[in-house]
Design a protein around this motif. Structure first.
Motif, PDB file in Angstrom:
ATOM      1  N   ALA A  12      11.547  -6.399  -7.848  1.00 30.17           N
ATOM      2  CA  ALA A  12      10.976  -5.014  -7.806  1.00 30.17           C
ATOM      3  C   ALA A  12      12.122  -3.859  -7.441  1.00 30.17           C
ATOM      4  O   ALA A  12      13.080  -4.290  -6.955  1.00 30.17           O
ATOM      5  N   PRO A  42      11.738  -0.881  -5.684  1.00 27.63           N
ATOM      6  CA  PRO A  42      10.860  -0.195  -4.759  1.00 27.63           C
ATOM      7  C   PRO A  42      10.765   1.595  -5.052  1.00 27.63           C
ATOM      8  O   PRO A  42       9.526   2.175  -4.829  1.00 27.63           O
ATOM      9  N   ARG A  43      11.537   2.162  -5.376  1.00 31.83           N
ATOM     10  CA  ARG A  43      11.768   3.524  -5.637  1.00 31.83           C
ATOM     11  C   ARG A  43      10.927   3.956  -6.597  1.00 31.83           C
ATOM     12  O   ARG A  43      10.563   4.923  -6.825  1.00 31.83           O
ATOM     13  N   VAL A  57       8.208   2.089  -7.475  1.00 34.60           N
ATOM     14  CA  VAL A  57       6.795   1.605  -7.368  1.00 34.60           C
ATOM     15  C   VAL A  57       5.850   2.785  -6.600  1.00 34.60           C
ATOM     16  O   VAL A  57       6.263   3.642  -5.727  1.00 34.60           O
ATOM     17  N   ALA A  86       2.379   1.113  -3.061  1.00 34.14           N
ATOM     18  CA  ALA A  86       2.886  -0.143  -2.393  1.00 34.14           C
ATOM     19  C   ALA A  86       1.603  -1.033  -2.195  1.00 34.14           C
ATOM     20  O   ALA A  86       1.718  -2.321  -2.225  1.00 34.14           O
ATOM     21  N   THR A 126       0.990  -4.599  -4.220  1.00 35.62           N
ATOM     22  CA  THR A 126       1.060  -5.759  -3.214  1.00 35.62           C
ATOM     23  C   THR A 126      -0.253  -6.663  -3.749  1.00 35.62           C
ATOM     24  O   THR A 126      -0.715  -7.884  -3.874  1.00 35.62           O
ATOM     25  N   LYS A 142       8.408  -4.512   1.593  1.00 29.74           N
ATOM     26  CA  LYS A 142       9.607  -4.397   0.520  1.00 29.74           C
ATOM     27  C   LYS A 142       9.161  -3.364  -0.423  1.00 29.74           C
ATOM     28  O   LYS A 142      10.242  -2.620  -0.707  1.00 29.74           O
ATOM     29  N   LEU A 143       8.200  -3.372  -0.867  1.00 24.33           N
ATOM     30  CA  LEU A 143       7.612  -2.141  -1.925  1.00 24.33           C
ATOM     31  C   LEU A 143       7.643  -1.036  -1.343  1.00 24.33           C
ATOM     32  O   LEU A 143       7.712  -0.028  -2.408  1.00 24.33           O
ATOM     33  N   SER A 156       9.908   0.283   0.937  1.00 27.98           N
ATOM     34  CA  SER A 156      11.018   0.689   1.094  1.00 27.98           C
ATOM     35  C   SER A 156      11.561   1.680   0.276  1.00 27.98           C
ATOM     36  O   SER A 156      11.179   1.741  -0.911  1.00 27.98           O
TER      37      SER A 156
END
Length: 580
Positions: free
Chosen positions: A109, A111-112, A114, A117, A121, A139-140, A142
């Protein structure tokens, strides 16, 4: 009268000649300008094509990098490093594949990128329930540029996640180690972690020999790594392991070990420790009962040690094959009393001490030789220091700090000193190959190479005398059930009481049998060990002659033809059929 001849041009009028000259100059100028213009057009065309090519490359790279995660991050560079960590194939001595790389897909992933989140998930958990936890959500959510979510996805799971169309979620292909044989050579090969880095066995050794440095420098990519060949023979390895498993079942033992060594080169042709694990899932190897007992475990091996004590006594001249030792009464040393398990209660010659496995006779022999001499020979045999071999899993021997008379006597029959089975097998090689100790190796080695690194530990005469004793023991002593028809098998048994909670147990043994074949010209040493075997049938014995010796005989029957050792020409055909 003189006649002058000339070209018509010579007689042209001056005006006409001037016009002709001017025309020539003009034509030259026109041609020169045309040529210059054509050359200029060619140069412009080349420059334009060059700019167009650079533009295409530039646009292509933009599109490529636009489709990738933020490759400037340290996390992304780390991921690229792990993906590039290809490993060489591992082959047995015949070229059969023991380990190889295959391609697998992993989920990551950014994350930036996504958008939501919580939603991401929830969607991922619909395919991979283990990703529905708070750790994945964190994590997602972050600000990281790149994170792994799941390594080694199946194609079906990859397609399901792909169909969800979650922004910021992607896939990468990477290398996965595959072991076609699964458990067959687990303790030899070891295994790798999820980043394809060696964590045990020869896989870890190969990393230490330079592969890890190549990975760090970026030279070990997906192709071009030369395969690594081992001395191991896959067919023999399989046969040894199969017989060990059957032996555990037949004698209700806790564990078993089998080792086959080439006595001329020190090559490990087979090594199995059961229970073992599947190298494709090396975490199984962390279970306590699946330790590599062949090299990492150290044990009191019992009467197998008598062959080393007797060899030392013969080599020093303290005894001869015709020497006699009184075994009619127990041996007393201070407050300790040494008995024989199956005593003959009479004086014994050295061959009788060997085949009847007399503790009393071996103890008296040790005292006649001197404990300090015995210790010096044990050092030569490699029992006082850690075994030097290719595997990282090597146990250190347990040796008494003080070598008093009682220590020397008990050590003479394998009590009070603990070594690994591989240490004992390597030392036994020197007893049958002419007296040369050769460090064992899992990689190919020639006899010439072995001769350069071998060290003499006993004389050739002592080796010949030990070969005689080995063969005598299988013909008339405790090793009779390993006397395979057509082959001159020799060997020595060992039945040791296990140490349980600091005390010797009366109902748990560690039984072993060390064989060599053929005794007229030894080629291989085979060590077989059973941990805590039970009687096969009610009333049957628990000593080594009742279990590990017939187990070793079964191994020998299977592998001797594979090793290329021919039976004696005068062996009846029906005996060979019965043996196989």
């Amino acid at each position: 009268m003189t006649t002058i001849s000339a070209s018509p041009q010579f007689f042209q009028p001056p005006q006409r000649r001037r016009r002709s000259a001017i025309g020539g100059v003009l034509r030259g100028l026109i041609w020169t300008r045309a040529a210059s213009a054509a050359a200029a057009r060619s140069r412009v065309t080349v420059v334009m094509l060059g700019f167009m090519l650079l533009f295409c490359v530039f646009v292509g790279r933009l599109v490529y990098f636009g489709a990738l995660p933020e490759h400037g991050s340290a996390a992304w560079r780390s991921a690229q490093d792990s993906i590039a960590a290809a490993r060489p194939d591992i082959l047995d001595r015949n070229g059969d594949i023991l380990a190889t790389d295959i391609r697998s897909v992993s989920l990551f992933a950014e994350p930036r990128k996504v958008l939501d989140a919580d939603e991401a998930t929830e969607l991922l958990a619909s395919v991979l329930p283990e990703l529905g936890d708070s750790a994945t959500r964190a994590k997602l959510a972050s600000n990281a540029g790149f994170v792994w979510l799941k390594r080694e996805l199946s194609p079906a799971k990859q397609q399901q996640i792909h169909d969800l169309g979650i922004p910021g979620i992607g896939f990468l292909q990477e290398n996965k180690r595959f072991y076609p044989g699964g458990n067959v050579a687990a303790h030899v090969l070891g295994g790798v972690n999820v980043d394809n880095q060696g964590i045990a066995g020869l896989e870890k050794t190969i990393d230490g020999q330079g592969l890890a440095d190549l990975h760090a420098l970026g030279f070990a990519q997906n192709e071009g790594l030369a395969p690594v060949k081992l001395a191991l023979d896959l067919k023999i390895q399989h046969a040894v392991r199969d017989e060990l498993i059957q032996g555990i079942q037949r004698y209700h033992a806790q564990a078993a070990v089998g080792i086959v060594l080439n006595v001329r080169t020190g090559e490990v042709v087979a090594m199995s420790s059961v229970p073992d694990f599947d190298s494709n899932d090396p975490t199984e190897g962390l279970e306590k009962d699946k330790i590599n007992r062949a090299t990492a475990g150290v044990f009191e091996l019992g009467s197998v040690f008598k062959m080393f004590t007797i060899a030392a006594a013969l080599d020093t001249g303290a005894t001869t094959l015709s020497s006699v030792y009184d075994a009619s009464v127990p041996l007393r040393i201070g407050r300790f009393t040494i008995h024989d398990f199956h005593g003959k209660h009479r004086p014994l010659t050295v061959p009788e001490v060997f085949i009847y496995s007399s503790n009393i006779g071996t103890g008296r022999m040790t005292l006649a030789m001197g404990g300090w001499r015995q210790f010096e020979y044990f050092k030569r045999f490699g029992f006082t220091h850690k075994l030097q071999t290719d595997l990282p899993e090597v146990g250190a021997p347990i040796v008494p700090r003080q070598w008093k008379d009682i220590t020397a006597v008990t050590a003479s029959f394998g009590h009070g000193i603990s070594v690994s089975p591989m240490q004992a097998a390597a030392a036994a090689v020197a007893l049958v190959n002419g007296g040369i100790y050769i460090p064992p190796t899992f990689f190919p080695r020639t006899a010439e190479e072995a001769a350069k690194i071998g060290t003499r530990v006993v004389s050739a005469r002592t080796s010949a005398e030990m070969r005689y004793l080995f063969r005598l023991n299988v013909e008339k002593g405790s090793g009779r059930k390993a006397n395979v028809p057509g082959y001159d098998v020799g060997g020595k048994t060992g039945t040791a009481e296990k140490v349980i909670h600091g005390r010797y147990s009366k109902d748990q043994n560690l039984n072993s049998f060390l064989a060599a074949v053929p005794m007229d010209n030894p080629q291989y040493v085979i060590l077989t060990v059973l941990d805590d075997p039970r009687p096969e049938t009610p009333g049957a014995g628990r000593s080594s002659g009742a279990n590990v010796v017939p187990l070793a005989g079964n191994i020998l029957r299977r592998i001797l033809p594979m090793l290329g050792i021919q039976p004696k020409p005068d062996t009846p055909a029906e005996s060979l059929l019965a043996a196989n």
